[in-house]
Write a protein that holds these residues in place. Structure first.
Motif, PDB file in Angstrom:
ATOM      1  N   VAL A 157      43.035  -7.742 -84.969  1.00 33.51           N
ATOM      2  CA  VAL A 157      41.892  -8.506 -84.451  1.00 33.51           C
ATOM      3  C   VAL A 157      40.607  -7.696 -84.598  1.00 33.51           C
ATOM      4  O   VAL A 157      39.566  -8.217 -85.003  1.00 33.51           O
ATOM      5  CB  VAL A 157      42.119  -8.910 -82.979  1.00 33.51           C
ATOM      6  N   LYS A 158      40.686  -6.405 -84.284  1.00 38.01           N
ATOM      7  CA  LYS A 158      39.496  -5.552 -84.364  1.00 38.01           C
ATOM      8  C   LYS A 158      39.147  -5.195 -85.801  1.00 38.01           C
ATOM      9  O   LYS A 158      37.988  -5.291 -86.216  1.00 38.01           O
ATOM     10  CB  LYS A 158      39.720  -4.281 -83.545  1.00 38.01           C
ATOM     11  N   GLU A 159      40.154  -4.787 -86.576  1.00 37.95           N
ATOM     12  CA  GLU A 159      39.882  -4.325 -87.939  1.00 37.95           C
ATOM     13  C   GLU A 159      39.463  -5.455 -88.869  1.00 37.95           C
ATOM     14  O   GLU A 159      38.639  -5.258 -89.763  1.00 37.95           O
ATOM     15  CB  GLU A 159      41.121  -3.624 -88.496  1.00 37.95           C
ATOM     16  N   ARG A 160      40.030  -6.637 -88.681  1.00 37.66           N
ATOM     17  CA  ARG A 160      39.761  -7.762 -89.582  1.00 37.66           C
ATOM     18  C   ARG A 160      38.770  -8.768 -89.003  1.00 37.66           C
ATOM     19  O   ARG A 160      38.558  -9.810 -89.596  1.00 37.66           O
ATOM     20  CB  ARG A 160      41.077  -8.464 -89.937  1.00 37.66           C
ATOM     21  N   GLU A 161      38.214  -8.469 -87.842  1.00 39.51           N
ATOM     22  CA  GLU A 161      37.221  -9.341 -87.204  1.00 39.51           C
ATOM     23  C   GLU A 161      37.763 -10.762 -87.053  1.00 39.51           C
ATOM     24  O   GLU A 161      37.154 -11.743 -87.484  1.00 39.51           O
ATOM     25  CB  GLU A 161      35.911  -9.333 -87.983  1.00 39.51           C
ATOM     26  N   LYS A 204      35.807 -17.983 -88.948  1.00 37.38           N
ATOM     27  CA  LYS A 204      36.174 -17.678 -90.325  1.00 37.38           C
ATOM     28  C   LYS A 204      37.602 -17.189 -90.495  1.00 37.38           C
ATOM     29  O   LYS A 204      38.201 -17.380 -91.546  1.00 37.38           O
ATOM     30  CB  LYS A 204      35.208 -16.622 -90.884  1.00 37.38           C
ATOM     31  N   LYS A 205      38.189 -16.529 -89.471  1.00 28.07           N
ATOM     32  CA  LYS A 205      39.505 -15.925 -89.650  1.00 28.07           C
ATOM     33  C   LYS A 205      40.426 -16.254 -88.482  1.00 28.07           C
ATOM     34  O   LYS A 205      40.064 -16.058 -87.318  1.00 28.07           O
ATOM     35  CB  LYS A 205      39.376 -14.401 -89.794  1.00 28.07           C
ATOM     36  N   PHE A 227      40.599 -11.424 -76.613  1.00 31.09           N
ATOM     37  CA  PHE A 227      40.311 -12.405 -77.663  1.00 31.09           C
ATOM     38  C   PHE A 227      41.032 -13.708 -77.306  1.00 31.09           C
ATOM     39  O   PHE A 227      42.017 -13.704 -76.560  1.00 31.09           O
ATOM     40  CB  PHE A 227      40.775 -11.892 -79.035  1.00 31.09           C
ATOM     41  N   ASP A 278      38.745 -14.243 -85.354  1.00 34.61           N
ATOM     42  CA  ASP A 278      38.091 -15.119 -84.381  1.00 34.61           C
ATOM     43  C   ASP A 278      39.072 -15.768 -83.405  1.00 34.61           C
ATOM     44  O   ASP A 278      38.721 -16.046 -82.261  1.00 34.61           O
ATOM     45  CB  ASP A 278      37.319 -16.224 -85.115  1.00 34.61           C
TER      46      ASP A 278
END
Length: 290
Positions: free
Chosen positions: A108-112, A2-3, A144, A114
């Motif tokens: 990466v962590k805060e906005r999830e 999604k991101k 990631f 991918d």
């Protein structure tokens, strides 16, 4: 998926990576988040020795925001000119104080996020990471996946992905993630093991190969997966042979700490690999849980 996060320093390679990411996002029905890491001159050790005024963080933040706004407009304009009728991704942006690794890892962590997509530049036969040593640090420490887009690479439909493996159990998790991506793209995956000598039928290496592939079959379900052995003098020569022989749209590897990074981006290998800088390289962290 999604991101997609795209770090940028507003250079030509960075803009090319952003354009590639937008087209990939359209194919995946994902959204884009651009980001810029701001390091204010006042933060540097030499700042205390400088007598003239240094640009402060609020001023830099304002300039970066303006540059990001312009980049979004350019990306949206190019997307509108595209004849592809797939869903246009939403493009947002953020900037934050810190080095590239810090800013990207936090987002990466805060906005999830991918997937992180970033540029890679090659000049004079040498591949360089866009954004300098901070990017090397990010890949070395990242938990990631990172897609490195060469500065000459233009997006095309991804039909064939090569996954280069050393048959390590810690690569099964990343392979499963890659297969999820390939499913969304309707792409074929070729699992390739590059070996330095011919494997005899009763050898331990043959048993390792069979065990790995049995695990793959047990853990994944994708109709477009096949396996190939490549015999060559070393890893980089084998990888280059694969790229020469087949129409490949993406190469995927797992970065084992202090191993793949050194092989891919150092010494004579860099010069040989630079001949193929039109092919994006997807780097996964190892699956530490297996």
């Amino acid at each position: 998926m999604k991101k997609i996060l795209v770090p940028t320093d507003f250079s030509v390679p960075a803009e090319n990576a952003a354009r590639y990411a937008v087209q990939l996002a359209k194919a995946l029905n994902a959204n884009i988040l651009l980001c810029n890491a701001i390091k204010a001159p006042a933060d540097t050790p030499i700042a205390a020795q400088v007598t003239w005024p240094l640009m402060d963080y609020p001023t830099l933040k304002e300039e970066v925001t303006s540059d990001l706004d312009v980049l979004v407009q350019k990306l949206c304009a190019s997307t509108n000119l595209d004849n592809n009728q797939s869903v246009c991704p939403r493009i947002a942006y953020e900037s934050a104080r810190g080095n590239v690794h810090e800013v990207v890892s936090t987002l990466v962590k805060e906005r999830e996020i991918d997937l992180v997509v970033m540029g890679m530049a090659g000049a004079g036969g040498v591949i360089q990471f866009l954004l300098g040593s901070n990017s090397k640090e990010m890949i070395e420490k990242a938990d990631f996946p990172i897609l490195l887009v060469p500065y000459v690479a233009g997006f095309k439909k991804i039909r064939k992905i090569v996954f280069a493996t050393n048959l390590d159990i810690h690569e099964l998790g990343p392979l499963k993630s890659l297969i999820n991506l390939a499913t969304l793209l309707d792409a074929e995956i070729t699992i390739t093991h590059i070996t330095y000598r011919e494997i005899e039928i009763d050898s331990k290496q043959q048993y390792k190969t069979e065990a790995y592939m049995n695990d793959v079959v047990a853990k994944i379900d994708h109709p477009k997966v096949k396996y190939e052995k490549v015999w060559n003098t070393d890893f980089d020569s084998g990888l280059n042979w694969i790229i020469d022989q087949q129409e490949i749209d993406m190469v995927a590897i797992v970065h084992h700490r202090h191993h793949i990074l050194e092989i891919i981006f150092s010494g004579s290998h860099t010069q040989r690999l630079s001949r193929h800088t039109e092919i994006p390289l997807l780097v996964f962290p190892p699956d530490e849980e297996n």
